[in-house]
Structure formats: C-alpha cells, structure tokens
Design an enzyme around this catalytic site. Structure first.
Site, PDB file in Angstrom:
ATOM      1  CG  HIS A  97     100.828 119.554 -10.117  1.00  7.54           C
ATOM      2  ND1 HIS A  97     100.371 120.567 -10.846  1.00  7.54           N
ATOM      3  CD2 HIS A  97     101.884 119.407 -10.907  1.00  7.54           C
ATOM      4  CE1 HIS A  97     100.947 120.567 -12.199  1.00  7.54           C
ATOM      5  NE2 HIS A  97     101.662 119.844 -11.884  1.00  7.54           N
ATOM      6  CG  ASP A 176     102.406 129.873 -15.065  1.00  6.83           C
ATOM      7  OD1 ASP A 176     103.585 129.485 -15.187  1.00  6.83           O
ATOM      8  OD2 ASP A 176     101.412 129.219 -15.162  1.00  6.83           O
ATOM      9  NE  ARG A 183     108.443 127.725 -19.064  1.00  8.83           N
ATOM     10  CZ  ARG A 183     107.569 126.776 -18.353  1.00  8.83           C
ATOM     11  NH1 ARG A 183     106.934 127.461 -17.423  1.00  8.83           N
ATOM     12  NH2 ARG A 183     108.050 125.396 -18.347  1.00  8.83           N
ATOM     13  CB  SER A 198     105.299 127.029 -14.210  1.00  3.52           C
ATOM     14  OG  SER A 198     104.047 126.954 -14.759  1.00  3.52           O
ATOM     15  CE  LYS A 202     100.497 126.766 -12.788  1.00  2.16           C
ATOM     16  NZ  LYS A 202     100.441 126.463 -14.138  1.00  2.16           N
TER      17      LYS A 202
END
Ligand code: IUR
Length: 463
Positions: A97, A176, A183, A198, A202
């Site tokens: 990520h 999420d 948010r 978040s 995932k």
C-alpha cells in the site's frame, strides 16, 4: 438524563450498548471496549448519520489507543467479504500500500516482479482524486484493461499469472465506505487511527500474509513532514502486525515526482521501462526496495539486500515484464496490444503513443537561468496536469489519459539557460500563462551543487 436521538437496536441480544453512551464515553476521553467498537461497526448501517459524525469527531479529538485502533480495524475488516485463498498459498499472499504521490506508478512493476518471485499478489487499488493519481486510472489508459474483476475471477488469474490489479468490489469493507464518506464531510479525515483503520482493514480483508507500506512524506503527498509520515508509518505497522499481517513500512521522500513522468499513459510507459530493467533509477530503486523488504518479511529472502537483488533480477531477465504482459491479457487487453506494449523497446518513451492515446500537443519549457536543479515541486506540477485533465477534482469525473509531463532533468542536474527541462503533453493549446508561470516556479535552480536526497529515509518494522 437520557440522551435524545434514535436508539439503535436497543433490543439487540448481543449487548445493551447505546450509541449516545459510546459517543459520550469517547467524548470524555475514555477507552472503549472491543465489544463496544464491534457493536458500533456491526450496527453502523442503522446508526443515524449525525451519530456517526459525532462519534468520528470524538475519535478525531480524543484519539484511539493501539488496542482500540486494532479493534476498529478488525471490526471493519469483518464488515463485508473476506477473501479466502488455497491453503497451499499460506505465506505467499502479499500486497503493498502506498499513501500516494505524484508520479507514483510503483504498483505496476512491483506486482508482476513479486509474481515472478512466486508470490501471489491480489492487489486491490484505488482511483485518483485530486493531485494524486490512481493505479486503476493508469492501467485503464491501456485499451481493454478491466479493473472490475469479481472476487471469484481473481483466483484463476492468481493461479495462472500470480498477480492482478483490480478495483474494490462493493462488499469489501463496506464500513470503510460509510466511514470514509462521513469523514470527508465532517473534517475528520486527518486522524491517524482513522486512517490506519481504513487502510489496514482493506488489506486485512484481502487476507494477505505480508504487507509492505510505502509511507510518503513531502510536498507531493498528504503527510507534509517526515515526522508526520513516521507517525503514520508506525501506526500502520503496529496495527497491521497486531492483526497478524507481517508488515514493514518504508518512509520515502515525495518532494519531487517519482521517476520522470506523471499522467496516466506516460506513467504506464515508464513502468514498462522499469519492467524492462531500464527507466529512471529512483523508480527502479523504490520497486526493488519495497519488493526486497516484502520478500524478506515473507521469509522468501535471507535479508532485505537478498530480496532487493532478487527483485532486480526479475526486472533484468524479463520475467517481471512477462508477468505484466500476462496480467494485462488476463484482465481483458488484446494479446497483440499487450505484446506490443511490453515487448517493443520503450527506451524512447514517445513510442508509447503507437499503442496508447496521444495528446494533441507537446510543449517544452526552458530554464530561465543556469545552475543546478535544487528542487522540483511535485505538488505544483501535479496541480497543473490535474487542471489540464490528467486527474479529477471531483469523484467520478472523466480524465484524459494522454495528459501529463515528462521531466528532462532531475534534482542535481546541471542546466544551461534556455535548456528544456520539461515536456508537457496536453490537449488544449496553448498552455495558459498561469500554467507556464506555475510550472516555471516549480523548478528551483541555484548555483550550489546538489546531491539528490535518498528516496528511502527509514525502514519501520514491528517493535
Ligand atoms: N486511503 C485510505 O484508504 N484511507 C484513508 O483514510 C486515507 C487514504 I486519508
């Protein structure tokens, strides 16, 4: 006094929790129990938006402990489908990520390089919003590439190819989607525990064994200082490891663009150069470092250096490029197009326009003084190409794959007055004076010789 408001599922047999009590507890800075957090996530579809917003603000202001963040992440992971893999893949399922930046095309070479090492990479990526590009948008600049691959169809691709890069399916971490959207409209995006939950929920729903994080800091990303980047990296690494995912983060410099190009089709071309063992050094270094550390924590390399050398070999011997070509075909690209893209020598990045959409105009800008390139402002350049159509300012807007830039210099390059330093690819002509001014201001030239800063500043591992 009883708090007013809709009382969610008072008769729920799992617990006697009430949303107003949970909000008040966090508002007063108390630690929530795992059961309270699980209850909130489970009941979220029927919780009033105002209560979700108030709870998010309480979490934003009072923070969450490590245990609370891990409980929130786990509950979010389990709010929808969790992917399952054959038992014989245990230890092999990995992902990466990135917190995102200008010119960040690292996933494109990294996923196939890892597949070439025998790993399984079910990469679920996102689209770009604002000045940061999205991996899916870049890949969609290749005619035929499909990002909407159903979960059941990922398995054969991973079996045959070893990697896929797809969009998020509707039932992966639905909590999420709701929390992120809330948010966004309640000024609670920039919260370390909420960002952590978040991102990691995932990856946890992908059911990966190991994860490498590219946590960026600098002008071209949302964590502007190295300390902010470090705090986010530590939070992500701690929570991800607490959930049983072996995780390391690299803290990387995102002040100047990664590689030489930004803009969707141009970045695909540069990613293929990297897959052919050439292209910009900083891009190749990042791919090798991220992949190398991931192989190490997965137990497939004896040291990070050993892992880095293994990834480097896949780029040089063509095995990573062959995996990329196979992934394109598995995800809908005609084999003739995939072959042309991957097998023609892209030493000249302009060759990409024989396969991909071409911008109508190319404009080079020249240096207005001589000296050494001190810095190249990734954000300034990224904002200009966003306005020229390379990205979207609002979710769902169309983007122009052919728009972008190619840098002809890097930080530290020596420049003569009048020498070209950037090629702009655009479809409206001429470039406006405002755009030219902002691009020229993005290049800082000075008389001092400059050594480019290293891309990788720190390696953050579990304590
Ligand atoms: N990316 C995510 O997946 N979640 C977040 O909260 C942010 C970026 I900020």
């Amino acid at each position: 006094m009883e708090s007013p408001g809709r009382q969610v599922d008072m008769n729920c047999n799992k617990s006697k929790f009430r949303m107003p009590d949970i909000i008040a507890k966090k508002r007063d800075g108390e630690e929530l129990s795992t059961q309270e957090i699980e209850w909130f996530v489970e009941k979220m579809p029927s919780v009033d938006d105002s209560q979700i917003g108030a709870f998010l603000m309480a979490m934003y202001l009072k923070g969450l402990s490590r245990d609370e963040t891990a409980a929130l992440t786990k509950a979010m992971q389990n709010s929808g489908d969790v992917l399952h893999w054959p038992p014989e893949w245990k230890g092999l399922v990995v992902d990466k990520h990135s917190t995102g930046g200008i010119g960040d095309k690292i996933s494109l070479p990294l996923a196939p390089a890892l597949a070439a090492c025998g790993m399984k990479v079910p990469m679920i990526s996102g689209r770009g919003l604002g000045f940061t590009g999205g991996t899916l948008d870049k890949l969609e600049s290749i005619p035929g590439y499909r990002v909407d691959v159903a979960e059941k169809d990922m398995l054969p691709i991973l079996e045959q190819v070893g990697c896929c890069i797809v969009g998020q399916t509707s039932n992966l971490v639905p909590a999420d989607k709701k929390l992120y959207a809330t948010r966004d409209v309640t000024a609670t995006v920039a919260s370390l525990p909420l960002i952590t939950a978040s991102i990691i929920s995932k990856k946890a729903a992908e059911n990966v064994n190991s994860l490498i994080l590219d946590t960026k800091f600098g002008k071209g990303t949302f964590m502007k200082t190295i300390e902010e980047g470090r705090q986010l990296a530590k939070s992500l690494v701690t929570v991800s490891n607490a959930l049983g995912i072996k995780t390391t983060a690299l803290l990387t410099d995102m002040n100047s663009p990664i590689g030489c190009t930004a803009g969707n089709a141009l970045e695909v071309a540069e990613a293929i150069q990297c897959l052919q063992g050439s292209g910009p050094d900083d891009l190749r270094e990042l791919v090798c470092q991220l992949g190398g550390h991931l192989l190490f924590i997965s137990g497939k390399a004896d040291s990070p250096a050993d892992g880095i050398a293994t990834i480097q070999t896949t780029l040089q011997d063509g095995t990573a490029c062959a995996k990329f070509q196979a992934m394109l075909v598995a995800q809908g690209v005609l084999s003739s197009i995939a072959e042309r893209l991957c097998q023609s020598k892209l030493d000249q990045v302009d060759d990409v326009w024989k396969v991909l959409e071409r911008a109508a105009y190319t404009t080079e800008l020249q240096a207005e003084q001589c000296g050494y390139v001190q810095s190249i402002d990734a954000l300034a350049l990224g904002k200009v190409i966003l306005e020229l159509g390379a990205g979207r300012s609002v979710a769902g807007a169309d983007i122009d794959y052919s728009v972008g830039f190619r840098l002809l210099v890097k930080v530290g390059s020596q420049l003569k007055i009048g020498q070209s330093w950037i090629s702009m690819y655009h479809n409206t002509s001429p470039l406006s004076e405002d755009h030219i001014l902002r691009l020229q201001c993005g290049l800082v030239i000075g008389l001092d010789k400059v050594t480019p800063p290293p891309r990788v500043h720190e390696v953050i591992t579990a304590d």
